[in-house]
Design an enzyme around this catalytic site. Structure first.
Site, PDB file in Angstrom:
ATOM      1  N   LYS A 136       3.943  -0.078   3.045  1.00  0.00           N
ATOM      2  CA  LYS A 136       3.906  -0.962   1.870  1.00  0.00           C
ATOM      3  C   LYS A 136       2.550  -1.653   1.819  1.00  0.00           C
ATOM      4  O   LYS A 136       2.356  -2.708   2.430  1.00  0.00           O
ATOM      5  CB  LYS A 136       5.056  -1.985   1.943  1.00  0.00           C
ATOM      6  CG  LYS A 136       5.051  -3.004   0.808  1.00  0.00           C
ATOM      7  CD  LYS A 136       6.399  -3.668   0.656  1.00  0.00           C
ATOM      8  CE  LYS A 136       6.342  -4.801  -0.338  1.00  0.00           C
ATOM      9  NZ  LYS A 136       7.660  -5.285  -0.735  1.00  0.00           N
ATOM     10  N   GLU A 158       4.229  -3.342   6.355  1.00  0.00           N
ATOM     11  CA  GLU A 158       3.535  -4.021   5.251  1.00  0.00           C
ATOM     12  C   GLU A 158       2.369  -4.878   5.742  1.00  0.00           C
ATOM     13  O   GLU A 158       2.554  -6.038   6.109  1.00  0.00           O
ATOM     14  CB  GLU A 158       4.514  -4.900   4.449  1.00  0.00           C
ATOM     15  CG  GLU A 158       3.822  -5.619   3.292  1.00  0.00           C
ATOM     16  CD  GLU A 158       4.742  -6.519   2.478  1.00  0.00           C
ATOM     17  OE1 GLU A 158       5.923  -6.669   2.830  1.00  0.00           O
ATOM     18  OE2 GLU A 158       4.261  -7.082   1.482  1.00  0.00           O
TER      19      GLU A 158
HETATM   20  P1  13P Z   1       5.374  -9.059  -4.530  1.00  0.00           P
HETATM   21  O1  13P Z   1       5.590  -7.763  -5.240  1.00  0.00           O
HETATM   22  O2  13P Z   1       5.754 -10.268  -5.309  1.00  0.00           O
HETATM   23  O3  13P Z   1       3.996  -9.134  -3.920  1.00  0.00           O
HETATM   24  O4  13P Z   1       6.388  -9.085  -3.310  1.00  0.00           O
HETATM   25  C1  13P Z   1       6.568  -7.960  -2.569  1.00  0.00           C
HETATM   26  C2  13P Z   1       6.856  -8.311  -1.188  1.00  0.00           C
HETATM   27  O5  13P Z   1       7.854  -7.909  -0.632  1.00  0.00           O
HETATM   28  C3  13P Z   1       5.882  -9.138  -0.484  1.00  0.00           C
HETATM   29  O6  13P Z   1       6.171  -9.147   0.879  1.00  0.00           O
END
Ligand code: 13P
Length: 343
Positions: free
Chosen positions: A222, A180
């Protein structure tokens, strides 16, 4: 490493019709969320809240492929003594775990951060695997502030390197890494600036994954969408966000990646759903495209719950509705009328 099994888990996490519940808010973040609904952030309240989500049988069984947990939650038991992980497994969903340890200031790069947690990660992953985790998450945070030269190449490269080292350690522990690299939507930048920075970050991230010899069949990406910053005066249409995000991903993400699960990043519930839906309507994509939402799945149930046991059923209905809407969006089958009907 058994890559075929990692690939199977990654495909299950992003299977059309389902997506991931990001319930891995750190102690600081969940306190902020609870403050907004006037609930004290105690260990019991956090447990009760998350137990309410995991016991939403309709949502969990039909639409939630996996749940990202915070360290506290993976060891917690429901009120009746059942481990919370078992509730998730019983619903046919896969438990996952946030393993990064948050950010700290990156030396020589004022205003930028590096995500920490690589030291002793191999040992921690073993314990999480034994506790049932089959995937993990590590979030790199990249801000945009063009006037200050942010993001710097140093921050982008250093965070990409950490993400790749994390991913390699996860796969070695037979855990699918969610990679991510989040570009924040807090700034005043427009959608094209977001596109440019996200492209840079994704290119560097996949280069580092290659250098660390991470087979892409065993990861889930992600990313953020290509979207204007919240302080930007220029609003993009749903179609523009979808087209630009798909163009961006096609340019940066190899087809070997089984699935992409977006973060919501501060979009409204309905925006996050509409954007995902519009992308899946474009179709012909080499990877599954679904959600891994925190706020966009939980804002409504949090409000409905507000810390009261008599609100549990209403909160579960609100959660099930958002999960169902996003499940449809992951197949390009959502319609805005469905939101009105529920309201
Ligand atoms: P949000 O969808 O609130 O952005 O959170 C997702 C997430 O895991 C952020 O690290």
């Amino acid at each position: 490493m058994n890559l075929a099994d990692l690939n199977k888990v990654a495909l299950a996490m992003t299977a059309p019709g389902r997506g991931i519940l990001a319930a891995d808010e750190s102690s600081g973040t969940i306190k902020k969320r609870f403050d907004a609904i006037s609930v004290e952030s105690t260990e019991d309240n956090r447990r009760d809240y998350r137990e309410m989500l995991f016991r939403s049988n309709d949502a969990m069984k039909k639409y939630i492929s996996g749940v990202i947990l915070y360290d506290e939650t993976i060891w917690q038991k429901a009120k009746d003594g059942t481990p919370l992980v078992k509730l998730i497994e019983a619903a046919g969903s896969i438990p996952g775990i946030k393993v990064d340890e948050g950010t700290q200031a990156l030396p020589n790069c004022p205003g930028e951060t590096i995500t920490t947690g690589l030291d002793r990660l191999a040992e921690r992953l073993k314990k999480y695997y034994d506790q049932g985790a089959r995937f993990a998450k590590w979030r790199a945070v990249i801000d945009i502030d063009a006037a200050k030269g942010i993001p710097s190449y140093t921050a982008v490269r250093t965070n990409a390197h950490a993400l790749a080292r994390y991913a390699a350690l996860c796969q070695q522990a037979q855990i699918v890494p969610i990679v991510e690299p989040e570009i924040l939507m807090d700034g005043a930048h427009d959608i094209d600036k977001c596109f440019e920075v996200t492209e840079f970050v994704l290119k560097e991230t996949f280069q580092e994954l290659y250098y660390q010899r991470v087979p892409l069949e065993g990861i889930v990406l992600k990313p953020n969408m290509a979207i204007a910053g919240k302080k930007s005066a220029k609003k993009s249409s749903v179609e523009e966000v979808a087209e630009k995000t798909v163009k961006l991903l096609k340019n940066c993400v190899p087809g070997a990646v089984p699935g992409i699960a977006f973060l919501s990043g501060g979009q409204s519930d309905e925006e996050a759903t509409a954007h995902l839906d519009a992308m899946n309507r474009i179709g012909g994509l080499p990877w599954n495209l679904t959600f891994s939402y925190g706020r966009a799945l939980q804002a409504a149930p949090q409000k409905a719950w507000s810390g009261k046991s008599e609100n549990v059923a209403a909160a579960q209905r609100a959660f099930t509705h958002r999960a169902a809407m996003n499940g449809l969006a992951s197949k390009g089958e959502w319609k805005s009328d469905l939101e009105k009907k529920a309201a």
